[in-house]
Design a protein around this motif. Sequence first.
Motif, mmCIF file in Angstrom:
data_model
loop_
_atom_site.group_PDB
_atom_site.id
_atom_site.type_symbol
_atom_site.label_atom_id
_atom_site.label_comp_id
_atom_site.label_asym_id
_atom_site.label_seq_id
_atom_site.Cartn_x
_atom_site.Cartn_y
_atom_site.Cartn_z
ATOM 1 N N THR A 1 -1.337 -33.799 -22.700
ATOM 2 C CA THR A 1 -0.272 -32.804 -22.523
ATOM 3 C C THR A 1 -0.806 -31.553 -21.832
ATOM 4 O OG1 THR A 1 0.874 -33.582 -24.517
ATOM 5 C CG2 THR A 1 1.458 -31.387 -23.704
ATOM 6 N N PHE A 2 -1.963 -31.079 -22.284
ATOM 7 C CA PHE A 2 -2.575 -29.889 -21.684
ATOM 8 C C PHE A 2 -2.918 -30.140 -20.216
ATOM 9 C CE2 PHE A 2 -6.393 -27.412 -20.611
ATOM 10 C CZ PHE A 2 -5.887 -26.128 -20.781
ATOM 11 N N SER A 3 -3.432 -31.321 -19.911
ATOM 12 C CA SER A 3 -3.779 -31.664 -18.525
ATOM 13 C C SER A 3 -2.535 -31.634 -17.643
ATOM 14 C CB SER A 3 -4.420 -33.049 -18.466
ATOM 15 O OG SER A 3 -5.599 -33.090 -19.242
ATOM 16 N N THR A 4 -1.443 -32.173 -18.152
ATOM 17 C CA THR A 4 -0.194 -32.202 -17.394
ATOM 18 C C THR A 4 0.330 -30.791 -17.132
ATOM 19 O OG1 THR A 4 0.367 -34.316 -18.451
ATOM 20 C CG2 THR A 4 2.142 -33.156 -17.314
ATOM 21 N N ILE A 5 0.320 -29.957 -18.174
ATOM 22 C CA ILE A 5 0.794 -28.574 -18.040
ATOM 23 C C ILE A 5 -0.067 -27.823 -17.024
ATOM 24 C CG2 ILE A 5 1.071 -26.364 -19.229
ATOM 25 C CD1 ILE A 5 1.625 -27.977 -21.787
ATOM 26 N N LEU A 6 -1.390 -27.975 -17.146
ATOM 27 C CA LEU A 6 -2.313 -27.269 -16.256
ATOM 28 C C LEU A 6 -2.133 -27.708 -14.807
ATOM 29 C CD1 LEU A 6 -4.681 -25.274 -16.103
ATOM 30 C CD2 LEU A 6 -6.233 -27.210 -16.443
ATOM 31 N N PHE A 7 -1.979 -29.005 -14.589
ATOM 32 C CA PHE A 7 -1.843 -29.528 -13.233
ATOM 33 C C PHE A 7 -0.541 -29.071 -12.587
ATOM 34 C CE2 PHE A 7 -1.112 -33.428 -10.430
ATOM 35 C CZ PHE A 7 -1.857 -32.895 -9.396
ATOM 36 N N ILE A 8 0.557 -29.179 -13.304
ATOM 37 C CA ILE A 8 1.861 -28.759 -12.777
ATOM 38 C C ILE A 8 1.850 -27.262 -12.467
ATOM 39 C CG2 ILE A 8 4.297 -28.411 -13.380
ATOM 40 C CD1 ILE A 8 4.200 -31.084 -14.858
ATOM 41 N N SER A 9 1.287 -26.462 -13.363
ATOM 42 C CA SER A 9 1.247 -25.007 -13.173
ATOM 43 C C SER A 9 0.369 -24.633 -11.982
ATOM 44 C CB SER A 9 0.729 -24.325 -14.442
ATOM 45 O OG SER A 9 1.564 -24.604 -15.548
ATOM 46 N N TYR A 10 -0.764 -25.329 -11.836
ATOM 47 C CA TYR A 10 -1.683 -25.034 -10.733
ATOM 48 C C TYR A 10 -1.028 -25.310 -9.377
ATOM 49 C CZ TYR A 10 -5.727 -25.388 -7.627
ATOM 50 O OH TYR A 10 -6.595 -25.232 -6.582
ATOM 51 N N VAL A 11 -0.409 -26.472 -9.249
ATOM 52 C CA VAL A 11 0.237 -26.832 -7.988
ATOM 53 C C VAL A 11 1.416 -25.897 -7.704
ATOM 54 C CG1 VAL A 11 1.492 -28.638 -6.747
ATOM 55 C CG2 VAL A 11 -0.494 -29.235 -8.132
ATOM 56 N N ALA A 12 2.190 -25.556 -8.743
ATOM 57 C CA ALA A 12 3.328 -24.642 -8.571
ATOM 58 C C ALA A 12 2.860 -23.267 -8.124
ATOM 59 C CB ALA A 12 4.115 -24.542 -9.881
ATOM 60 N N LEU A 13 1.711 -22.813 -8.676
ATOM 61 C CA LEU A 13 1.176 -21.509 -8.295
ATOM 62 C C LEU A 13 0.656 -21.528 -6.858
ATOM 63 C CD1 LEU A 13 0.464 -18.643 -9.220
ATOM 64 C CD2 LEU A 13 -1.739 -19.522 -10.008
ATOM 65 N N MET A 14 -0.019 -22.615 -6.468
ATOM 66 C CA MET A 14 -0.541 -22.731 -5.109
ATOM 67 C C MET A 14 0.609 -22.761 -4.097
ATOM 68 S SD MET A 14 -3.113 -25.617 -3.476
ATOM 69 C CE MET A 14 -1.877 -26.937 -3.500
ATOM 70 N N ASP A 15 1.619 -23.588 -4.371
ATOM 71 C CA ASP A 15 2.766 -23.667 -3.462
ATOM 72 C C ASP A 15 3.538 -22.358 -3.430
ATOM 73 O OD1 ASP A 15 2.051 -26.248 -2.927
ATOM 74 O OD2 ASP A 15 3.590 -27.175 -4.184
ATOM 75 N N THR B 1 3.032 -41.637 -22.454
ATOM 76 C CA THR B 1 4.448 -41.385 -22.166
ATOM 77 C C THR B 1 4.941 -40.151 -22.903
ATOM 78 O OG1 THR B 1 4.852 -43.765 -21.834
ATOM 79 C CG2 THR B 1 6.767 -42.359 -22.254
ATOM 80 N N ILE B 2 4.602 -40.068 -24.196
ATOM 81 C CA ILE B 2 5.035 -38.912 -24.996
ATOM 82 C C ILE B 2 4.411 -37.624 -24.447
ATOM 83 C CG2 ILE B 2 4.943 -37.837 -27.278
ATOM 84 C CD1 ILE B 2 4.950 -40.674 -28.468
ATOM 85 N N SER B 3 3.091 -37.673 -24.175
ATOM 86 C CA SER B 3 2.398 -36.466 -23.712
ATOM 87 C C SER B 3 2.882 -36.034 -22.328
ATOM 88 C CB SER B 3 0.893 -36.705 -23.688
ATOM 89 O OG SER B 3 0.552 -37.732 -22.776
ATOM 90 N N ILE B 4 3.153 -36.996 -21.450
ATOM 91 C CA ILE B 4 3.627 -36.651 -20.105
ATOM 92 C C ILE B 4 5.009 -36.020 -20.166
ATOM 93 C CG2 ILE B 4 4.341 -37.590 -17.875
ATOM 94 C CD1 ILE B 4 1.311 -37.403 -18.281
ATOM 95 N N ILE B 5 5.867 -36.544 -21.019
ATOM 96 C CA ILE B 5 7.214 -35.961 -21.172
ATOM 97 C C ILE B 5 7.111 -34.529 -21.678
ATOM 98 C CG2 ILE B 5 9.374 -36.090 -22.475
ATOM 99 C CD1 ILE B 5 9.104 -39.144 -22.369
ATOM 100 N N LEU B 6 6.294 -34.328 -22.726
ATOM 101 C CA LEU B 6 6.118 -32.980 -23.277
ATOM 102 C C LEU B 6 5.483 -32.048 -22.241
ATOM 103 C CD1 LEU B 6 4.807 -33.764 -26.896
ATOM 104 C CD2 LEU B 6 7.031 -32.781 -26.272
ATOM 105 N N GLY B 7 4.402 -32.510 -21.601
ATOM 106 C CA GLY B 7 3.710 -31.687 -20.620
ATOM 107 C C GLY B 7 4.570 -31.336 -19.429
ATOM 108 N N THR B 8 5.379 -32.292 -18.980
ATOM 109 C CA THR B 8 6.258 -32.057 -17.827
ATOM 110 C C THR B 8 7.331 -31.031 -18.168
ATOM 111 O OG1 THR B 8 5.896 -34.307 -17.009
ATOM 112 C CG2 THR B 8 7.817 -33.132 -16.168
ATOM 113 N N LEU B 9 7.918 -31.158 -19.348
ATOM 114 C CA LEU B 9 8.952 -30.206 -19.764
ATOM 115 C C LEU B 9 8.383 -28.794 -19.874
ATOM 116 C CD1 LEU B 9 10.846 -32.279 -22.496
ATOM 117 C CD2 LEU B 9 11.667 -31.688 -20.212
ATOM 118 N N ILE B 10 7.200 -28.671 -20.475
ATOM 119 C CA ILE B 10 6.588 -27.342 -20.626
ATOM 120 C C ILE B 10 6.124 -26.804 -19.275
ATOM 121 C CG2 ILE B 10 4.693 -26.057 -21.677
ATOM 122 C CD1 ILE B 10 4.781 -28.077 -24.007
ATOM 123 N N GLY B 11 5.436 -27.654 -18.485
ATOM 124 C CA GLY B 11 4.950 -27.221 -17.175
ATOM 125 C C GLY B 11 6.081 -26.837 -16.242
ATOM 126 N N ALA B 12 7.154 -27.635 -16.241
ATOM 127 C CA ALA B 12 8.311 -27.333 -15.387
ATOM 128 C C ALA B 12 8.989 -26.037 -15.833
ATOM 129 C CB ALA B 12 9.301 -28.494 -15.427
#
Length: 406
Positions: free
Chosen positions: A25-39, A322-333
């Motif tokens: 979950t943390f990896s997903t949040i960090l990755f989504i946030s990093y790419v969103a910040l770069m873009d 699946t559970i962690s990706i759903i949680l991480g995606t919702l938080i990261g998004a």
Amino acid sequence: MLFSLAFRNIVKSKGRSITTLLLSTFSTILFISYVALMDGSHHQIIKSSVEIYTGYAHVNLDGYRDEGGYDHLIEDADHIDTILKNDPSIKHYSPRFETYALLSREIKTIGSLIGGIIPSREKTLSKLNDSLIKGAYLDDNDTNAIYIGSSLAERLDAEVGSEIAMVGSSVDYSIAADLFTVKGIFKTGLFEFDSQSAFVNKSYLDTLMMSQNIASYFTLCFHDNDKIDIMTTKLQNVLPSGYESVNWKTLLTALVQAMLVDSIFGYISISIFFIVIFFVIMIFSYVSIYTRAREIGLLRALGLTSKDIFGMLFIEILILATISIILGTLIGASIAYYFELHPIVISGIAETYKEYGVVSDEISMNFDLFTISWNALTIFILNLAAIIYPIFKVNKLTAMEAMRYV
């Protein structure tokens, strides 16, 4: 049966399951946030650079961008004005007349860009009005008033109210000269622009340069600038022969190349992030699986095949991923969406990096569902791929070896 065993193992080993969930979950949040910040930072830099003066798109005569000068001027500006006015995709537009002339004050003479603009229309197309630091912005009725960059004012030792002589060449190549009064001084933060640019009301400049119904180009913006390539292509189809519609990607080639280089380094960083995440998940999975070697050996002794063991362990990580990706995606998004609406403000960053075109203290994220989706899918695939090697290694053990494994 395999799904039931996998689910029971997840529930039974709460500590291991929670750790796996948190890591992914943390990896997903960090990755989504990093790419969103770069873009988001790229989008902010592009937006600032485009909106300072250049504009999102230009309409000009073929050859103007390559050769410039008076040989490639739009000599029927009213006709182009009518075409742009009737195009529903265009939000704002304005003609500009640009020339180079000598500006003199006392003993100093400096070559400068002289831009003829329609002040009221430029307010919606550029940041010239917002960049005012002294005096006042131009009005549509101004005559011999001039609006100059801060660095140019310093070079000429001029202040608001100072008189500046201009000598240049009109469209018919006769001498054009006048005495202007500095009405305002602007500062965009772009040193070259601020040190070489001055602006005059176009209607007055036209009388000096013999350029009535003539423009160097039209600058414009669309209702949907995110589809700038499509918009300029459609506009090109309605323009007369000999004219071209170009967008900021062509006008600001150096900026596009700089963003490309920055993106390459960004994706190199992302690749390193991928590798780190992959090995962290794989090592944790390796340790977790080998701590269950005896349990796996017992299952093998009870009749489960290597294929069954692989399926059971794979289903476990599939459920947890699946559970962690759903949680991480919702938080990261949610983080990306919030900081797109409420950009991060770092006071003083614009002043520090003004020479590089940074004109805002705000750093925003970019909320894009497609980007977020492939970010989440990438982490999901990494989770599944990282489990394959540990499962393969433990499956090489025989039932007796696994039950004796310490």
